[in-house]
Scaffold this motif. Sequence first.
Motif, short mmCIF file in Angstrom:
data_model
loop_
_atom_site.label_atom_id
_atom_site.label_comp_id
_atom_site.label_asym_id
_atom_site.label_seq_id
_atom_site.Cartn_x
_atom_site.Cartn_y
_atom_site.Cartn_z
N LYS A 1 -3.65 8.39 -3.94
CA LYS A 1 -2.28 8.56 -4.44
C LYS A 1 -2.20 9.74 -5.41
CE LYS A 1 1.89 7.83 -6.12
NZ LYS A 1 2.16 9.25 -6.30
N ASN A 2 -3.20 9.84 -6.26
CA ASN A 2 -3.23 10.95 -7.22
C ASN A 2 -3.23 12.29 -6.48
OD1 ASN A 2 -4.82 13.08 -8.81
ND2 ASN A 2 -4.26 11.62 -10.40
N LEU A 3 -4.09 12.40 -5.47
CA LEU A 3 -4.20 13.67 -4.74
C LEU A 3 -2.92 13.97 -3.96
CD1 LEU A 3 -7.89 13.53 -3.51
CD2 LEU A 3 -6.94 14.87 -5.39
N LEU A 4 -2.32 12.92 -3.38
CA LEU A 4 -1.10 13.16 -2.60
C LEU A 4 0.04 13.61 -3.51
CD1 LEU A 4 -1.30 10.32 0.06
CD2 LEU A 4 -1.99 12.72 0.26
N GLY A 5 0.03 13.14 -4.75
CA GLY A 5 1.02 13.63 -5.72
C GLY A 5 0.86 15.14 -5.92
N ARG B 1 4.94 8.86 -0.90
CA ARG B 1 5.73 7.64 -1.13
C ARG B 1 5.05 6.41 -0.52
NH1 ARG B 1 9.73 11.35 -0.11
NH2 ARG B 1 10.04 10.71 2.06
N ILE B 2 4.44 6.60 0.66
CA ILE B 2 3.75 5.46 1.28
C ILE B 2 2.55 5.04 0.41
CG2 ILE B 2 2.40 4.67 3.28
CD1 ILE B 2 4.18 6.44 5.03
N ALA B 3 1.79 6.04 -0.05
CA ALA B 3 0.62 5.72 -0.88
C ALA B 3 1.07 4.98 -2.14
CB ALA B 3 -0.13 6.99 -1.25
N ARG C 1 1.42 -0.20 -5.15
CA ARG C 1 2.24 -1.25 -5.74
C ARG C 1 2.19 -2.56 -4.94
NH1 ARG C 1 7.14 0.10 -5.23
NH2 ARG C 1 6.96 2.21 -4.43
N GLY C 2 1.41 -2.55 -3.84
CA GLY C 2 1.31 -3.76 -3.04
C GLY C 2 2.56 -4.03 -2.22
N GLU C 3 3.35 -3.01 -1.95
CA GLU C 3 4.60 -3.20 -1.23
C GLU C 3 4.58 -2.62 0.18
OE1 GLU C 3 7.65 -1.65 -3.77
OE2 GLU C 3 7.16 -3.10 -5.35
N ALA C 4 3.42 -2.15 0.62
CA ALA C 4 3.35 -1.56 1.97
C ALA C 4 2.80 -2.57 2.97
CB ALA C 4 2.48 -0.32 1.93
N GLU C 5 3.13 -2.33 4.23
CA GLU C 5 2.62 -3.19 5.31
C GLU C 5 1.69 -2.38 6.18
OE1 GLU C 5 6.19 -4.33 7.25
OE2 GLU C 5 6.97 -5.36 5.46
N ALA C 6 1.02 -3.07 7.09
CA ALA C 6 0.07 -2.39 7.97
C ALA C 6 0.75 -1.25 8.72
CB ALA C 6 -0.53 -3.39 8.96
#
Lengths: 157, 418
Positions: B332-336, B358-360, B365-370
């Motif tokens: 996530k840090n790198l994608l930022g 945004r997906i990362a 945040r534990g809000e993504a799905e497979a």
Amino acid sequence: MGFAFTEENLRELEALAKRYPSKEALMLPALWKVMEQEGFISVEAMEAVAEWLGVSPMKVYGVVTFYEMFHEKPLGRHHIKVCRTLSCALCGQSGVLERLKERLGIEVGETTEDGRFTLSQVECLGSCGTAPVMQIDDTLYENLTPEKVDEILKELR
Amino acid sequence: MREVKIVSRRFDVPDVDRLDVALEHGAYKAVEKAFSMGSEAVLNAVCESGLRGKGGGGAPACGKWKLAAQHPDPVKFLAVNCDESEPGTFKDRQIITKDPHLLIEGIILTCYAIGAHDAYIYIRGEYHDFQKVLQKAIDEAYGAGILGEKTMGHDWRLDVTIHRGAGAYICGEKSALLESMEGKRGHPRLKPHRKEPEWYFGRPTLVNNVETIATVPFIVAEGPQAYRSYGTEKSPGTMLFALSGHVERPGVYEAEFGTPMMEYIERFGGGIKGGRALKAVIPGGASTPVLTAAEAAEARLDYESMKSLGSSLGTGGMIVMDETVDMVEALKNLLGFYHHESCGQCTPCREGTGWVDRIADAVVRGEAEAADLQKMLDISWTMNGKTICVFAPAVSGVIDAFVEKFGDEFQARLRSMA
Ligand SMILES: Cc1cc2nc3c(=O)[nH]c(=O)nc-3n(C[C@H](O)[C@H](O)[C@H](O)COP(=O)(O)O)c2cc1C
Ligand code: SF4
Ligand code: FES
């Protein structure tokens, strides 16, 4: 509010122009002179740069908005830029940022009410070996801890 | 492991950024030799040395130098790349602050070999304090007649000018760098399908990294075979590798190519911080695919080994991550970073970097799905090989390696569908 280069800056830019195959190469050097003079780049300054270079003001505007270090609005007297990228994040960047926010009472992107400090997060400053780091104006501060932040802020009052 | 210092040989000499001290320690000797050898011999020495670019791509210097040298246009330029913005990379700044005269000497040799009389050093805007050290050295060199109308007394002009960038990672890409030097937004140019030099205001131009140029004085002074006596067949010589992240002694340490990665980390870095276990190493700046601890144990610091592991040597700046690192957060840090730095010309890159960021964030945040994770890999695919420059393909490689190698950490963060 108009803008004019100081005589000295104009002389320096004219001298520098001899080093380049085209005057258009002076875009960044000229904008840096504006930054040095004013601390930001106003529309009037963009127009003055455009006229001096012989290019359209829109071209200057396009360049100003592309580069992170050019600002269209005045910032606080000191600009604090905390590196947010991976090596700094791995080495305790968040504690440093939290301490800054707490001491200054502002969030990232804001300026203190007295106009002293603007706080920003920036990408890798090329100092990953001494992470976490921040830059205040042109000076780099390395191997930071929250305690060091307190000391640095004290000296900048 | 053999001790070797080629580019860093004067780093520990006090005040060697001063001309008198640098001269005492052998600076500019190679210039005299070059003028007696002739420009073609200098070019040949660099070709025989097998010198490869240290800015991240590892392209052989020889081919690029020849394209510039042999171009019929009598006006040519050298642009020295000191943009140094690849996360994990902080080696060029050591050269320009510790031994700036080494870089100036390399610039003279390079310009002499390719027939350029104007060199520009494009330096990232944030390096303003370091730029002052370099400028002082350049001024001293002018004062001593080393630069200017007569290079060290020879009837041969050379002007060296520092050009300050203003905060844009993409300006390190060679054609974006030249666009920026032409006074424009730093947009990479489309590359032709045949070999040709770079162009600055329509004139043939050579772009090389600071460290590449700083290696030339050794090659000219000691000969190409001396350089080749270090490293491997395909990766001759040495490099200023660097360590950041979870090691005891982060920093820049020169070593020969082929050095086992873990030996380097132990010997120079003092091992993993706090004696913890290693989880992963990003081998050559943020844009090179991450290696697992098991891969790092096999890795050697050369182009061949990194390629065989599906990564690349890049800038040689290793980011070391111990067992406590959350790999989802790290990605996530790198994608930022990439989201912020995309120049925005190509749709897959401009839109893709924001989308994966945004997906990362949702995964963190534990809000993504497979399906979101799969979407990230799909977007990664669209970024690979379909853009103007290799920024987007590099991002693609970063995403794929993180998700493939540390997939369980990503899976564990997905919202359960129950
Ligand atoms: C996105 C991107 C960023 C780059 N940043 C740098 C940089 O900061 N410094 C650098 O020397 N090369 C950088 N490069 C590589 C340059 O395009 C170019 O290959 C290099 O400067 C050539 O010099 P070399 O052959 O001596 O390595 C970058 C490439 C890309 C695609
Ligand atoms: S790939 Fe990305 S950084 Fe490269 S030119 Fe396209 S938009 Fe710009
Ligand atoms: S990651 Fe902070 S300086 Fe490089």
